[in-house]
Design a protein around this motif. Sequence first.
Motif, PDB file in Angstrom:
ATOM      1  N   MET A 137       0.710  -1.233   0.075  1.00 57.05           N
ATOM      2  CA  MET A 137      -0.053   0.009  -0.035  1.00 57.05           C
ATOM      3  C   MET A 137       0.920   1.357  -0.100  1.00 57.05           C
ATOM      4  N   GLU A 138       0.566   2.093  -0.911  1.00 48.44           N
ATOM      5  CA  GLU A 138       1.261   3.319  -0.978  1.00 48.44           C
ATOM      6  C   GLU A 138       0.346   4.517  -0.633  1.00 48.44           C
ATOM      7  N   ILE A 139       0.884   5.699  -0.012  1.00 47.76           N
ATOM      8  CA  ILE A 139      -0.002   6.898  -0.236  1.00 47.76           C
ATOM      9  C   ILE A 139       1.023   7.761  -1.038  1.00 47.76           C
ATOM     10  N   ASP A 231       3.991  12.664 -12.402  1.00 47.87           N
ATOM     11  CA  ASP A 231       2.765  13.285 -11.509  1.00 47.87           C
ATOM     12  C   ASP A 231       2.620  12.388 -10.195  1.00 47.87           C
ATOM     13  N   ILE A 232       3.325  11.570  -9.847  1.00 44.97           N
ATOM     14  CA  ILE A 232       3.286  10.935  -8.735  1.00 44.97           C
ATOM     15  C   ILE A 232       4.210  10.981  -7.810  1.00 44.97           C
ATOM     16  N   LYS A 233       4.266  11.079  -6.477  1.00 47.50           N
ATOM     17  CA  LYS A 233       5.061  11.131  -5.477  1.00 47.50           C
ATOM     18  C   LYS A 233       4.765  10.303  -4.268  1.00 47.50           C
ATOM     19  N   THR A 234       5.569   8.986  -3.824  1.00 48.84           N
ATOM     20  CA  THR A 234       5.155   8.304  -2.823  1.00 48.84           C
ATOM     21  C   THR A 234       5.516   9.108  -1.524  1.00 48.84           C
ATOM     22  N   ILE A 235       4.783   9.095  -0.533  1.00 51.91           N
ATOM     23  CA  ILE A 235       5.350   9.483   0.527  1.00 51.91           C
ATOM     24  C   ILE A 235       5.248   8.415   1.767  1.00 51.91           C
TER      25      ILE A 235
END
Length: 312
Positions: A137-139, A231-235
Amino acid sequence: MKKFALTLAALAVSATTAASSLDARYQDTSGNLTADLPSASQQVDPNTLIFAYTPVEDPAVYADVWSDFLAHLSEKTGKDVRFFPVQNNAAQIEAMRAGRLHVAGFNTGSTPLAVNCAGFVPFTIMAAEDGSFGYEMEIITHPSNGIDAVEDLKGKKVAFTSQTSNSGFKAPSAILDAEFGMKPGDDFDTAFSGAHDNSIIGVAHRDYDAAAIANSVMGRMLDRGVVKQDDIKTIYTSQTFPTTAYGVAHNLSEDLQNQIRDAFFSFDWEGTKLQEEFTRNGEAQFIPITYQEHWEVIRTIDTANGVSYTCS
């Protein structure tokens, strides 16, 4: 980016309540947490097998992706096999409970509901050639949103997929509460997109400030060019969870269930549409699993969220 290894101690809960919740119409004399094969008079042997894949992404795309496998399944069972394009998890569970669905892949989060409410008996998942399996799972957020850590989600709009999804709702809810003391409504606003691809596109288009998603879905979308990595960055990235569970309705005849199992484990992926699609995640075979062992962490997450496997 923070990676969190979810443990039973971290959530300080027991999965006992969630584990023993089979609907009254099913029996589990073996103690393996799935429905027993009923007596011969209650077993079914349909002329046509109905197969459904979890409604994570566009069903029309996956009708074609699964076509080679379904032809193999038909050959192994001697049955006509049809693809059933379900639109949501509830419809998929209800179809099996009502006897209209015989073979299926249920997503991680809805598998316990399917087991307990619909008599679903999972026995396999997709894995890499070395036997490894699962997803995280990624936010995620858009790089221009100014969100660099989970704590920055306070006051923001976070998208979930549906309440039955593990990575799209249940796991992030448990983790945000247990690890960060953050609750929806109090610390951030929520939206339900209905599917992982909707959430991912929504973040890329900045419809949502952030979203909790399955990175296996995102990987396939990035590979197909549906969204761009820029357009995507995982925190945040979770521990690895089991992926889609494949199995049968509990009341299919014993011979038919064995034929279906053989179809999964004898399927040659080489050159097939299934290989073309799922090799994006590194998956290359079906391997045996048990619900009792491989879904223990998911049942624990459900207990942490107060989820009850009651059937209406």
